[in-house]
Structures are given as C-alpha cells and as structure tokens.
Design an enzyme around this catalytic site. Sequence first.
Site, PDB file in Angstrom:
ATOM      1  N   GLY A  12       0.778  -1.237   0.000  1.00 13.82           N
ATOM      2  CA  GLY A  12       0.000   0.000   0.000  1.00 13.82           C
ATOM      3  C   GLY A  12       0.809   1.286   0.000  1.00 13.82           C
ATOM      4  O   GLY A  12       0.340   2.302   0.516  1.00 13.82           O
ATOM      5  N   THR A  13       2.004   1.274  -0.614  1.00 16.46           N
ATOM      6  CA  THR A  13       2.748   2.549  -0.656  1.00 16.46           C
ATOM      7  C   THR A  13       2.036   3.559  -1.550  1.00 16.46           C
ATOM      8  O   THR A  13       2.107   4.762  -1.295  1.00 16.46           O
ATOM      9  CB  THR A  13       4.206   2.361  -1.133  1.00 16.46           C
ATOM     10  OG1 THR A  13       4.221   1.871  -2.470  1.00 16.46           O
ATOM     11  CG2 THR A  13       4.971   1.425  -0.212  1.00 16.46           C
ATOM     12  N   ILE A  93      -7.550  -9.138 -11.678  1.00 15.71           N
ATOM     13  CA  ILE A  93      -8.191  -8.548 -12.864  1.00 15.71           C
ATOM     14  C   ILE A  93      -9.682  -8.842 -12.763  1.00 15.71           C
ATOM     15  O   ILE A  93     -10.110  -9.990 -12.898  1.00 15.71           O
ATOM     16  CB  ILE A  93      -7.586  -9.128 -14.165  1.00 15.71           C
ATOM     17  CG1 ILE A  93      -6.073  -8.865 -14.208  1.00 15.71           C
ATOM     18  CG2 ILE A  93      -8.273  -8.513 -15.383  1.00 15.71           C
ATOM     19  CD1 ILE A  93      -5.352  -9.579 -15.342  1.00 15.71           C
ATOM     20  N   LEU A  94     -10.468  -7.799 -12.514  1.00 17.80           N
ATOM     21  CA  LEU A  94     -11.928  -7.974 -12.406  1.00 17.80           C
ATOM     22  C   LEU A  94     -12.523  -8.036 -13.804  1.00 17.80           C
ATOM     23  O   LEU A  94     -11.927  -7.562 -14.771  1.00 17.80           O
ATOM     24  CB  LEU A  94     -12.526  -6.801 -11.631  1.00 17.80           C
ATOM     25  CG  LEU A  94     -11.990  -6.610 -10.202  1.00 17.80           C
ATOM     26  CD1 LEU A  94     -12.573  -5.345  -9.578  1.00 17.80           C
ATOM     27  CD2 LEU A  94     -12.282  -7.822  -9.333  1.00 17.80           C
ATOM     28  N   ASN A 108      -5.959   2.976 -12.763  1.00 19.37           N
ATOM     29  CA  ASN A 108      -4.950   2.021 -12.285  1.00 19.37           C
ATOM     30  C   ASN A 108      -3.576   2.631 -12.453  1.00 19.37           C
ATOM     31  O   ASN A 108      -3.323   3.336 -13.432  1.00 19.37           O
ATOM     32  CB  ASN A 108      -5.054   0.746 -13.144  1.00 19.37           C
ATOM     33  CG  ASN A 108      -3.973  -0.274 -12.810  1.00 19.37           C
ATOM     34  OD1 ASN A 108      -3.736  -0.587 -11.640  1.00 19.37           O
ATOM     35  ND2 ASN A 108      -3.299  -0.797 -13.836  1.00 19.37           N
ATOM     36  N   HIS A 110       0.235   1.614 -13.167  1.00 16.67           N
ATOM     37  CA  HIS A 110       1.019   0.478 -13.677  1.00 16.67           C
ATOM     38  C   HIS A 110       2.498   0.879 -13.686  1.00 16.67           C
ATOM     39  O   HIS A 110       2.838   1.978 -14.156  1.00 16.67           O
ATOM     40  CB  HIS A 110       0.563   0.104 -15.094  1.00 16.67           C
ATOM     41  CG  HIS A 110       1.287  -1.085 -15.621  1.00 16.67           C
ATOM     42  ND1 HIS A 110       1.016  -2.369 -15.195  1.00 16.67           N
ATOM     43  CD2 HIS A 110       2.327  -1.191 -16.490  1.00 16.67           C
ATOM     44  CE1 HIS A 110       1.829  -3.215 -15.798  1.00 16.67           C
ATOM     45  NE2 HIS A 110       2.636  -2.526 -16.592  1.00 16.67           N
TER      46      HIS A 110
HETATM   47  C1  GAR Z   1       3.168  -0.896  -7.506  1.00 24.59           C
HETATM   48  O1  GAR Z   1       4.433  -0.826  -8.107  1.00 24.59           O
HETATM   49  C2  GAR Z   1       2.077  -0.893  -8.561  1.00 24.59           C
HETATM   50  O2  GAR Z   1       2.363  -0.065  -9.639  1.00 24.59           O
HETATM   51  C3  GAR Z   1       2.089  -2.334  -8.980  1.00 24.59           C
HETATM   52  O3  GAR Z   1       2.279  -3.057  -7.778  1.00 24.59           O
HETATM   53  C4  GAR Z   1       2.958  -2.248  -6.824  1.00 24.59           C
HETATM   54  C5  GAR Z   1       2.106  -2.151  -5.579  1.00 24.59           C
HETATM   55  O4  GAR Z   1       2.785  -1.501  -4.560  1.00 24.59           O
HETATM   56  N1  GAR Z   1       0.878  -2.682  -9.659  1.00 24.59           N
HETATM   57  C6  GAR Z   1       0.822  -3.561 -10.642  1.00 24.59           C
HETATM   58  O5  GAR Z   1       1.782  -4.181 -11.047  1.00 24.59           O
HETATM   59  C7  GAR Z   1      -0.550  -3.759 -11.253  1.00 24.59           C
HETATM   60  N2  GAR Z   1      -0.439  -4.285 -12.568  1.00 24.59           N
HETATM   61  P1  GAR Z   1       2.022  -0.845  -3.311  1.00 24.59           P
HETATM   62  O6  GAR Z   1       1.092  -1.898  -2.723  1.00 24.59           O
HETATM   63  O7  GAR Z   1       3.147  -0.511  -2.359  1.00 24.59           O
HETATM   64  O8  GAR Z   1       1.290   0.376  -3.781  1.00 24.59           O
END
Ligand code: GAR
Length: 207
Positions: A12-13, A93-94, A108, A110
């Site tokens: 969750g950053t 992926i919903l 989203n 990415h």
């Molecule tokens: C982030 O880097 C986000 O962009 C990626 O997962 C990480 C989650 O980090 N998302 C994906 O790859 C989705 N396709 P977080 O939980 O610390 O925000």
Amino acid sequence: MKNIVVLVSGGGTNLQALIDAEKSGIIKGGRITCVISSKEGVYALERASQNGIKSIVIPRKDYTAIADYTRAVTDALIAEKADLVVYAGFMTILDEQVVKAFPYKMMNVHPALIPSFCGKGFYGLHVHEAALEAGVKLSGATVHFVTEECDGGPIILQKAVPVENSDTPETLQKRIMEQAEWKILPEAVSLFCQDRIEIIDGKAYVK
Ligand code: GAR
C-alpha cells in the site's frame, strides 16, 4: 466532494501517497472514503486504520469464479457510493461487470510506460524483470483508466524514469515508485476529482 475508494492487495505505498496527498491538499475535490483489500492482513489495511479510513476485506481466495468475485467487489463499490475507484497495487483482474458499473470512473497505476511491459502476467516485480531483460534505458509509470482490456484503457499520465546499469528488479521498482508512481497517481486522482479529464475518441486528455 467525490468519494474515492482505493483497491489494494499488498504493502500500500501508493495508498500512502494518496493519503499524504489528501492531507497536504494536493488532492482537490475528493477524499478517500474506503479501502478495499483482496487479501487479509496486508500492510495497506494498517495504513487505512492508522489514518481513520474505513476498510473492507473481500478475499479473492474465498471465490472460485472471477464473475462472483467481481460481483462482490462491485456491490461493495456501489454501497460505498464510489465516485472514483483507484487500483493501487490491486492484483486481481476484475471482469467487465465492474467496468460497466463504473465506466471511466476507475484508474490504475502500472509500473511501466504502457504499452510496454503490460497486460496479463505483468504485475509487481515481473514488470521490472521484463524491462531489465529487454535492456530498456527508460522505464516509468502510467496511470490509465480501467477498461475491459487489461492495462489497455486511456492513458491519463505517464512519467519516465532512467534505468541504471546496476539495477535489479527491486532497485528499479523502488526508483519508479519514488520518482513516478507516488507522484502521478495523486496528480491523476486530483485531476479527475476536479473534472479535468476528458475522453475523446477513446483517448484521455487533461483540460
Ligand atoms: C506498484 O508498483 C504498482 O504499480 C504495482 O504493484 C505495486 C504495488 O505496490 N501494480 C501492478 O503491477 C498492477 N499491474 P504498493 O502496494 O506498495 O502500492
């Protein structure tokens, strides 16, 4: 004020970046009203609780069919009166049910410059492994609307980040988060909440 509901699955950053941006007034016209997690016990839930934000866990593992899981998440989003849904490290992926219920109301983040290193199977560290494998000298992050095509919706904001010769997937991930994701996600959310994103012929433009 728009109700922002954030979908998470891990640390969750990006959620934290949104919480910090809301506190410092970077997000105009919206507030985070709920966090929904696809996993129990993830640190993103702790971040919500530390900041007095309601959270709901809808475990992916409790559902066999993606249609049933999507229905449960969609119902929760409707019950929370979400005006904007933010996928912030949401690893499921919903299906199209949620896209039909929230058209151009979901975004989203990415961790690459779409259309590179995206689509099914490209998530988390896998994205950075693929970028290093390809030997690109620039990667970055993209915020886009969620449509039925995985990582294929209209691009709202992108930011490029240099790749260093010595990078590992972990160091590249960290640089992209710090220099790109945590900046452009709150920015895109704020633009949406101020009704400053327009869709024309399937492309997003900032007004
Ligand atoms: C982030 O880097 C986000 O962009 C990626 O997962 C990480 C989650 O980090 N998302 C994906 O790859 C989705 N396709 P977080 O939980 O610390 O925000």
